[in-house]
Motif scaffolding. Structure first.
Motif, PDB file in Angstrom:
ATOM      1  N   ALA A 172       0.916  -1.301  -0.028  1.00  0.00           N
ATOM      2  CA  ALA A 172      -0.147   0.092   0.109  1.00  0.00           C
ATOM      3  C   ALA A 172       0.740   1.239  -0.015  1.00  0.00           C
ATOM      4  CB  ALA A 172      -0.955  -0.065   1.211  1.00  0.00           C
ATOM      5  N   ALA A 173       1.786   1.172   0.937  1.00  0.00           N
ATOM      6  CA  ALA A 173       2.791   2.319   0.772  1.00  0.00           C
ATOM      7  C   ALA A 173       3.310   2.639  -0.415  1.00  0.00           C
ATOM      8  CB  ALA A 173       3.696   2.381   2.016  1.00  0.00           C
ATOM      9  N   ALA A 174       3.976   1.460  -0.949  1.00  0.00           N
ATOM     10  CA  ALA A 174       4.558   1.376  -2.534  1.00  0.00           C
ATOM     11  C   ALA A 174       3.790   2.255  -3.276  1.00  0.00           C
ATOM     12  CB  ALA A 174       5.090   0.065  -2.982  1.00  0.00           C
ATOM     13  N   LYS A 175       2.418   1.851  -3.255  1.00  0.00           N
ATOM     14  CA  LYS A 175       1.441   2.360  -4.081  1.00  0.00           C
ATOM     15  C   LYS A 175       1.245   3.960  -3.914  1.00  0.00           C
ATOM     16  CE  LYS A 175      -3.509   2.031  -5.851  1.00  0.00           C
ATOM     17  NZ  LYS A 175      -4.615   1.284  -5.799  1.00  0.00           N
ATOM     18  N   ASP A 176       1.107   4.386  -2.896  1.00  0.00           N
ATOM     19  CA  ASP A 176       1.029   5.453  -2.424  1.00  0.00           C
ATOM     20  C   ASP A 176       2.212   6.482  -2.596  1.00  0.00           C
ATOM     21  OD1 ASP A 176      -1.491   5.301  -1.462  1.00  0.00           O
ATOM     22  OD2 ASP A 176      -1.017   5.000   0.814  1.00  0.00           O
ATOM     23  N   ALA A 177       3.158   5.974  -2.722  1.00  0.00           N
ATOM     24  CA  ALA A 177       4.483   6.593  -3.053  1.00  0.00           C
ATOM     25  C   ALA A 177       4.766   7.091  -4.409  1.00  0.00           C
ATOM     26  CB  ALA A 177       5.974   5.912  -2.795  1.00  0.00           C
ATOM     27  N   ALA A 178       4.123   6.718  -5.546  1.00  0.00           N
ATOM     28  CA  ALA A 178       3.925   6.947  -6.551  1.00  0.00           C
ATOM     29  C   ALA A 178       3.087   8.332  -6.845  1.00  0.00           C
ATOM     30  CB  ALA A 178       3.488   5.785  -7.639  1.00  0.00           C
ATOM     31  N   GLU A 179       2.225   8.420  -5.999  1.00  0.00           N
ATOM     32  CA  GLU A 179       1.359   9.457  -5.851  1.00  0.00           C
ATOM     33  C   GLU A 179       1.980  10.978  -5.837  1.00  0.00           C
ATOM     34  OE1 GLU A 179      -2.627  11.554  -3.634  1.00  0.00           O
ATOM     35  OE2 GLU A 179      -1.540   9.892  -2.652  1.00  0.00           O
ATOM     36  N   LYS A 180       1.712  11.707  -6.648  1.00  0.00           N
ATOM     37  CA  LYS A 180       2.521  12.932  -6.609  1.00  0.00           C
ATOM     38  C   LYS A 180       1.988  14.091  -5.397  1.00  0.00           C
ATOM     39  CE  LYS A 180       4.343  13.735 -11.245  1.00  0.00           C
ATOM     40  NZ  LYS A 180       4.442  14.422 -12.561  1.00  0.00           N
ATOM     41  N   LEU A 221       4.835  23.270  -9.644  1.00  0.00           N
ATOM     42  CA  LEU A 221       4.549  21.952  -9.034  1.00  0.00           C
ATOM     43  C   LEU A 221       2.971  21.484  -9.505  1.00  0.00           C
ATOM     44  CD1 LEU A 221       6.347  21.813  -5.630  1.00  0.00           C
ATOM     45  CD2 LEU A 221       6.932  20.804  -7.897  1.00  0.00           C
ATOM     46  N   ARG A 222       2.161  22.428  -9.272  1.00  0.00           N
ATOM     47  CA  ARG A 222       0.720  21.935  -9.800  1.00  0.00           C
ATOM     48  C   ARG A 222       0.656  21.588 -11.110  1.00  0.00           C
ATOM     49  NH1 ARG A 222      -2.502  26.224  -5.568  1.00  0.00           N
ATOM     50  NH2 ARG A 222      -2.736  24.672  -3.981  1.00  0.00           N
ATOM     51  N   LYS A 223       1.286  22.464 -11.987  1.00  0.00           N
ATOM     52  CA  LYS A 223       1.363  22.281 -13.555  1.00  0.00           C
ATOM     53  C   LYS A 223       1.933  20.765 -13.671  1.00  0.00           C
ATOM     54  CE  LYS A 223       2.822  25.777 -15.699  1.00  0.00           C
ATOM     55  NZ  LYS A 223       3.637  26.634 -16.508  1.00  0.00           N
ATOM     56  N   ARG A 224       2.953  20.460 -12.818  1.00  0.00           N
ATOM     57  CA  ARG A 224       3.628  19.236 -13.164  1.00  0.00           C
ATOM     58  C   ARG A 224       2.591  18.040 -12.450  1.00  0.00           C
ATOM     59  NH1 ARG A 224       9.971  20.358 -11.369  1.00  0.00           N
ATOM     60  NH2 ARG A 224      10.138  22.200 -12.689  1.00  0.00           N
ATOM     61  N   GLY A 225       1.632  18.351 -11.742  1.00  0.00           N
ATOM     62  CA  GLY A 225       0.610  17.339 -11.293  1.00  0.00           C
ATOM     63  C   GLY A 225       0.547  17.408  -9.752  1.00  0.00           C
ATOM     64  N   TYR A 226       1.407  17.898  -9.153  1.00  0.00           N
ATOM     65  CA  TYR A 226       1.909  17.480  -7.633  1.00  0.00           C
ATOM     66  C   TYR A 226       0.402  18.194  -7.009  1.00  0.00           C
ATOM     67  CZ  TYR A 226       6.438  15.915  -7.924  1.00  0.00           C
ATOM     68  OH  TYR A 226       7.454  15.136  -8.391  1.00  0.00           O
ATOM     69  N   ARG A 227       0.205  17.625  -5.875  1.00  0.00           N
ATOM     70  CA  ARG A 227      -0.833  18.061  -4.929  1.00  0.00           C
ATOM     71  C   ARG A 227      -0.014  18.339  -3.503  1.00  0.00           C
ATOM     72  NH1 ARG A 227      -4.135  15.256  -1.020  1.00  0.00           N
ATOM     73  NH2 ARG A 227      -3.209  13.395  -1.806  1.00  0.00           N
ATOM     74  N   PHE A 228      -0.562  19.188  -2.842  1.00  0.00           N
ATOM     75  CA  PHE A 228       0.212  19.773  -1.681  1.00  0.00           C
ATOM     76  C   PHE A 228      -0.663  19.252  -0.447  1.00  0.00           C
ATOM     77  CE2 PHE A 228       1.515  23.195  -4.595  1.00  0.00           C
ATOM     78  CZ  PHE A 228       2.748  22.895  -4.446  1.00  0.00           C
ATOM     79  N   VAL A 229       0.112  18.610   0.464  1.00  0.00           N
ATOM     80  CA  VAL A 229      -0.427  18.137   1.685  1.00  0.00           C
ATOM     81  C   VAL A 229       0.233  18.651   3.127  1.00  0.00           C
ATOM     82  CG1 VAL A 229      -1.247  16.275   0.537  1.00  0.00           C
ATOM     83  CG2 VAL A 229       0.904  15.981   1.357  1.00  0.00           C
ATOM     84  N   LYS A 230      -0.321  18.255   4.124  1.00  0.00           N
ATOM     85  CA  LYS A 230       0.578  18.655   5.364  1.00  0.00           C
ATOM     86  C   LYS A 230       1.255  17.425   5.650  1.00  0.00           C
ATOM     87  CE  LYS A 230      -3.745  20.794   6.911  1.00  0.00           C
ATOM     88  NZ  LYS A 230      -4.950  20.795   7.703  1.00  0.00           N
TER      89      LYS A 230
END
Length: 312
Positions: free
Chosen positions: A96-104, A296-305
């Motif tokens: 599960a963590a491996a899958k999440d790690a690919a998330e931007k 970063l948003r243009k590159r597809g990243y999402r900002f999180v805490k």
């Protein structure tokens, strides 16, 4: 204040962002809907996700408890665990963590630095706050984690409360004094080993007095400097130490473009960036953020805490 990528690590204990298998655990705390300030033995839970409009409202007596920020299990002999970034795949965390790690996703963190002996400089007009930066993060709707010193909260209680009651932010502990927890750390005065836990607890107390409510049980070592002795000494504080994998270089920088470039070059899925919320020592951070966030948003990243980054 972080001026280089230097990080002090212990070879056996530093967990380089890899969560120990099954080790994430929410600390116990209040279950009231509104968050409460975190202290040495309590935690500020976050609000639960709203129910689906089509789902019936649960009875008050059976409603789910508010979600608690994740933490890492203590290391051997109760040492304070260290988190640096979301795992990049595999390892002890599993599939599960491996899958999440690919998330931007990326976490921007800001150190609100002020040392215990800088009161006179503040009275003379030096500004250790950066309200323009906080306003920019609000305008851009960037969830962020602010690592605040207790002394900063005392100097700027209204700003501390404003940040700490805004759901866009979470407040973490950067010590009370901003003194070093090891020797030879950027020239900072050093906290005695037997005073380290008290220094952290004093910061949590300063947050409570300022009215800061969205507090998480995370701690960042001043200067990012720590060793095995510091990890052992902080065990009773029940915090997870949070470092980073991307150094922005904003401390004492005068070129916002260079800061932005350094961050953009370093960010990867799951990264944790260290920046500063201190006008006098990091004057171009807001300008750099105005370039970093859209790109970063243009590159597809999402900002999180940090709490969401750690949860993955």
């Amino acid at each position: 204040m972080i001026t280089t990528a230097r990080k002090r690590k212990t070879t056996a204990l530093t967990v380089a962002g890899v969560l120990l298998g099954g080790a994430l655990a929410g600390c116990g705390g209040a279950t009231a809907p509104a968050p409460t300030a975190f202290g040495p033995t309590s935690l500020a839970p976050t609000s639960p996700a709203p129910a689906s409009p089509s789902a019936p409202a649960p009875a008050a007596a059976t409603s789910a408890a508010p979600k608690k920020p994740p933490t890492m299990a203590p290391g051997p002999a109760g040492r304070t665990p260290v988190f640096e970034r979301r795992p990049t795949g595999g390892g002890a965390a599993g599939g599960a963590a491996a899958k999440d790690a690919a998330e931007k996703v990326v976490a921007l963190t800001f150190d609100a630095d002020m040392t215990a002996d800088q009161g006179a400089r503040a009275k003379a007009g030096e500004r250790f706050d950066n309200p323009e930066l906080i306003a920019l993060l609000r305008r851009l709707k960037v969830p962020s984690t602010v690592f605040m010193t207790g002394r900063w909260a005392e100097e700027y209680p209204a700003q501390a409360k404003g940040i700490g009651t805004d759901g866009l932010f979470e407040v973490a502990n950067h010590s009370y004094s901003h003194y070093a927890f090891t020797a030879d750390c950027y020239g900072l005065p050093v906290v005695a080993k037997d005073a380290m836990t008290r220094d952290v607890e004093r910061a949590f107390s300063a947050f409570r007095q300022a009215g800061v409510r969205n507090v998480v049980p995370y701690f960042r070592f001043p200067g990012g400097c720590y060793d095995d002795a510091a990890l052992r000494a902080l065990g009773p504080a029940n915090v997870t130490a949070v470092q980073w994998d991307v150094v922005s270089g904003d401390a004492f920088a005068t070129d916002a473009g260079a800061v932005a470039e350094q961050v953009l070059d370093g960010v990867r899925p799951g990264s944790l960036v260290v920046m500063h919320c201190t006008r006098s020592a990091a004057p171009v951070t807001a300008e750099a953020i105005s370039r970093i966030v859209p790109e970063l948003r243009k590159r597809g990243y999402r900002f999180v805490k940090v709490s969401e980054l750690m949860e993955g």
